[in-house]
Design an enzyme around this catalytic site. Sequence first.
Site, PDB file in Angstrom:
ATOM      1  N   ALA A  13      62.251  69.432 -12.553  1.00 36.07           N
ATOM      2  CA  ALA A  13      62.643  69.910 -11.216  1.00 36.07           C
ATOM      3  C   ALA A  13      63.383  71.223 -11.344  1.00 36.07           C
ATOM      4  O   ALA A  13      64.461  71.396 -10.793  1.00 36.07           O
ATOM      5  CB  ALA A  13      63.506  68.860 -10.534  1.00 36.07           C
ATOM      6  N   LEU A 165      54.297  82.511 -10.388  1.00 37.29           N
ATOM      7  CA  LEU A 165      55.320  82.922  -9.429  1.00 37.29           C
ATOM      8  C   LEU A 165      56.416  83.705 -10.143  1.00 37.29           C
ATOM      9  O   LEU A 165      56.713  83.468 -11.311  1.00 37.29           O
ATOM     10  CB  LEU A 165      55.918  81.719  -8.703  1.00 37.29           C
ATOM     11  CG  LEU A 165      56.754  80.694  -9.474  1.00 37.29           C
ATOM     12  CD1 LEU A 165      58.171  81.158  -9.718  1.00 37.29           C
ATOM     13  CD2 LEU A 165      56.762  79.388  -8.718  1.00 37.29           C
ATOM     14  N   CYS A 274      61.136  84.135 -18.930  1.00 38.79           N
ATOM     15  CA  CYS A 274      59.745  84.176 -19.402  1.00 38.79           C
ATOM     16  C   CYS A 274      59.407  85.311 -20.366  1.00 38.79           C
ATOM     17  O   CYS A 274      58.819  85.063 -21.419  1.00 38.79           O
ATOM     18  CB  CYS A 274      58.803  84.273 -18.208  1.00 38.79           C
ATOM     19  SG  CYS A 274      58.740  82.737 -17.290  1.00 38.79           S
TER      20      CYS A 274
HETATM   21  C1  UDX Z   1      57.677  86.768 -14.473  1.00 30.86           C
HETATM   22  C2  UDX Z   1      56.249  87.056 -13.984  1.00 30.86           C
HETATM   23  O1  UDX Z   1      56.291  88.151 -13.055  1.00 30.86           O
HETATM   24  C3  UDX Z   1      55.653  85.817 -13.335  1.00 30.86           C
HETATM   25  O2  UDX Z   1      54.306  86.059 -12.975  1.00 30.86           O
HETATM   26  C4  UDX Z   1      55.715  84.666 -14.333  1.00 30.86           C
HETATM   27  O3  UDX Z   1      55.226  83.487 -13.722  1.00 30.86           O
HETATM   28  C5  UDX Z   1      57.132  84.444 -14.801  1.00 30.86           C
HETATM   29  O4  UDX Z   1      57.658  85.653 -15.360  1.00 30.86           O
HETATM   30  P1  UDX Z   1      60.066  86.622 -13.338  1.00 30.86           P
HETATM   31  O5  UDX Z   1      60.571  86.692 -14.736  1.00 30.86           O
HETATM   32  O6  UDX Z   1      60.565  85.551 -12.440  1.00 30.86           O
HETATM   33  O7  UDX Z   1      58.471  86.489 -13.330  1.00 30.86           O
HETATM   34  O8  UDX Z   1      60.389  88.014 -12.586  1.00 30.86           O
HETATM   35  P2  UDX Z   1      59.732  89.472 -12.625  1.00 30.86           P
HETATM   36  O9  UDX Z   1      59.661  89.968 -11.242  1.00 30.86           O
HETATM   37  O10 UDX Z   1      58.482  89.491 -13.387  1.00 30.86           O
HETATM   38  O11 UDX Z   1      60.825  90.350 -13.384  1.00 30.86           O
HETATM   39  C6  UDX Z   1      61.084  90.190 -14.768  1.00 30.86           C
HETATM   40  C7  UDX Z   1      62.115  91.211 -15.206  1.00 30.86           C
HETATM   41  O12 UDX Z   1      61.561  92.516 -15.233  1.00 30.86           O
HETATM   42  C8  UDX Z   1      63.348  91.281 -14.306  1.00 30.86           C
HETATM   43  O13 UDX Z   1      64.495  91.399 -15.101  1.00 30.86           O
HETATM   44  C9  UDX Z   1      63.112  92.530 -13.489  1.00 30.86           C
HETATM   45  O14 UDX Z   1      64.299  93.124 -13.017  1.00 30.86           O
HETATM   46  C10 UDX Z   1      62.405  93.412 -14.505  1.00 30.86           C
HETATM   47  N1  UDX Z   1      61.580  94.451 -13.882  1.00 30.86           N
HETATM   48  C11 UDX Z   1      60.492  94.108 -13.157  1.00 30.86           C
HETATM   49  C12 UDX Z   1      61.915  95.793 -14.049  1.00 30.86           C
HETATM   50  O15 UDX Z   1      62.898  96.114 -14.710  1.00 30.86           O
HETATM   51  N2  UDX Z   1      61.122  96.745 -13.466  1.00 30.86           N
HETATM   52  C13 UDX Z   1      60.015  96.432 -12.734  1.00 30.86           C
HETATM   53  O16 UDX Z   1      59.337  97.357 -12.244  1.00 30.86           O
HETATM   54  C14 UDX Z   1      59.702  95.062 -12.568  1.00 30.86           C
HETATM   55  P1  ADP Z   2      61.493  76.389 -15.476  1.00 31.40           P
HETATM   56  O1  ADP Z   2      62.032  77.760 -15.172  1.00 31.40           O
HETATM   57  O2  ADP Z   2      60.328  76.418 -16.421  1.00 31.40           O
HETATM   58  O3  ADP Z   2      61.237  75.574 -14.257  1.00 31.40           O
HETATM   59  P2  ADP Z   2      63.975  74.944 -15.881  1.00 31.40           P
HETATM   60  O4  ADP Z   2      64.868  74.905 -17.076  1.00 31.40           O
HETATM   61  O5  ADP Z   2      64.487  75.535 -14.614  1.00 31.40           O
HETATM   62  O6  ADP Z   2      62.621  75.644 -16.357  1.00 31.40           O
HETATM   63  O7  ADP Z   2      63.509  73.464 -15.531  1.00 31.40           O
HETATM   64  C1  ADP Z   2      62.995  72.570 -16.428  1.00 31.40           C
HETATM   65  C2  ADP Z   2      63.479  71.183 -16.005  1.00 31.40           C
HETATM   66  O8  ADP Z   2      62.795  70.233 -16.823  1.00 31.40           O
HETATM   67  C3  ADP Z   2      64.971  70.926 -16.187  1.00 31.40           C
HETATM   68  O9  ADP Z   2      65.531  70.502 -14.957  1.00 31.40           O
HETATM   69  C4  ADP Z   2      65.035  69.816 -17.257  1.00 31.40           C
HETATM   70  O10 ADP Z   2      66.079  68.889 -17.009  1.00 31.40           O
HETATM   71  C5  ADP Z   2      63.689  69.154 -17.062  1.00 31.40           C
HETATM   72  N1  ADP Z   2      63.217  68.405 -18.242  1.00 31.40           N
HETATM   73  C6  ADP Z   2      63.144  68.811 -19.519  1.00 31.40           C
HETATM   74  N2  ADP Z   2      62.599  67.858 -20.302  1.00 31.40           N
HETATM   75  C7  ADP Z   2      62.311  66.824 -19.492  1.00 31.40           C
HETATM   76  C8  ADP Z   2      61.718  65.556 -19.698  1.00 31.40           C
HETATM   77  N3  ADP Z   2      61.293  65.168 -20.901  1.00 31.40           N
HETATM   78  N4  ADP Z   2      61.594  64.747 -18.636  1.00 31.40           N
HETATM   79  C9  ADP Z   2      62.009  65.146 -17.414  1.00 31.40           C
HETATM   80  N5  ADP Z   2      62.551  66.328 -17.148  1.00 31.40           N
HETATM   81  C10 ADP Z   2      62.713  67.165 -18.171  1.00 31.40           C
END
Ligand code: UDX
Ligand code: ADP
Length: 452
Positions: A13, A165, A274
Amino acid sequence: MKQRILKIVCIGAGYVGGPTMAVIADRCPDISVTVIDLNAARIAAWNSDALPVYEPGLAEIVRRTRGRNLRFISQTEGAAAIAQADAVFISVNTPTKTQGEGAGKASDLSYVESCARYIAEHATGPTIVIEKSTMPVRAADTIKRILSSGKNGGSFHVLSNPEFLAEGTAIRDLEKPDRVLIGGENPTAIEALAAVYRHWVPEAAILRTGLWSAELSKLAANAFLAQRVSSINAISALCEATEADVDEVAGVCGADTRIGPKFLKASIGFGGSCFKKDLLSLIYLCEFYQLSGPAAYWQGVLDINEWQKRRIAAMAAEHAKLGGGVVAILGLAFKKNTNDFRESPAIDICNQLLASGVRLRLQDERVDAKDFAAHIVDQRKVGVEFFADVAPAADGADALLILTEWDCYATIDWPALFSSCGKNPAIFDGRAIIDRRAAISAGFKVYSVGKG
Ligand code: UDX
Ligand code: ADP
């Protein structure tokens, strides 16, 4: 194998599982969605008015679906839901391994493996198991192996359905995705999942590939995005040296339809859960397959990111130490519109500043100050104070360092702030969002990333 998915369980979650399941429940009133998590406090928060994840638009969706066809329950109550599920999403964290083979690079699949064991233990009928978390290529093999050891007679098909996303725009990205990717081997399972998305996503935007291509596509997409940020940040340093303007250069490059305008905003570097993790995972895969050239190429993307953080922190520290040695950090989240600071550049920058002897006054619109403090490893945490608002954070500061592009920083009333700052205050705009002229005429020295 059931042709239709009517009962979904999502394990995890978090930032991905929570919003994704909320949107599926919202768009598919005929499907019941259960989200389970080991972390009971997190589940309690999903069942409260103070959701654990901040995303614009999320609270409204949860309000209208929770108790209708969306529920959040703790793992201890999850067995029955798994037994009845047509499809189970695995949406748990896959952090970089800290020990063992591949430590520091490879993704740690232990949480995924424990989910697979849990599914194998409790599933009773045919179940589609869906990788939602980003996985290394061929992770589905591991999941399949564990699932096949189940004793309850469950039969399984594994699909890869990576989430694209971005935090801060998660709801918009989920409701209007550029594409949905389903990788798999079994056409019936693939079409059953495609039918879920067809509730709101046009058929043309639903891409089908093999399992391994789907797993690799997610890693590759994040690597390409991170590479764009490192590319523009490398150019930003050259702009500063040559008196060019990085936004102008980005505008010109982005006007070429082959390049495109998005993701070319210079910054203090990328953060988030990521990009770094997925680049490291990709580098590990390259090394595993003895592809040292590609491994070095992707390592370069990470290296520029570290370099950019270091050089901007060093400039701010140098200026602050000419005065009283106080830096106000504006923005701790890794980007705006999220309360997430995982791998935020602010963490490394704060640590570097503390190590160089300055004191910090920290402010953010959404990040929990205490949580953030726990991530500052430097022992001189005593030199750190937290503030809810910009003005008290800036009080007496020699340097204001903008690390997150929160809208409110772009509209700061600089003349009003100037008198309360230190003697010779400077603004280090790590996102190039402020009105430089207004800040300069208020009396500040101004550095904006990529502005000569
Ligand atoms: C990223 C991917 O975009 C998304 O598709 C994947 O599912 C998860 O990883 P996220 O990390 O949530 O998403 O945000 P994102 O908008 O990609 O930004 C990542 C980082 O790059 C941030 O720190 C942002 O500030 C930075 N960034 C992004 C820049 O510095 N310049 C830009 O032009 C765009
Ligand atoms: P993401 O950004 O990928 O969603 P998060 O760290 O926000 O990663 O969420 C991952 C969630 O998965 C956490 O809330 C964690 O408690 C849960 N989690 C990890 N391992 C298990 C598991 N074996 N069963 C259930 N929940 C889990």
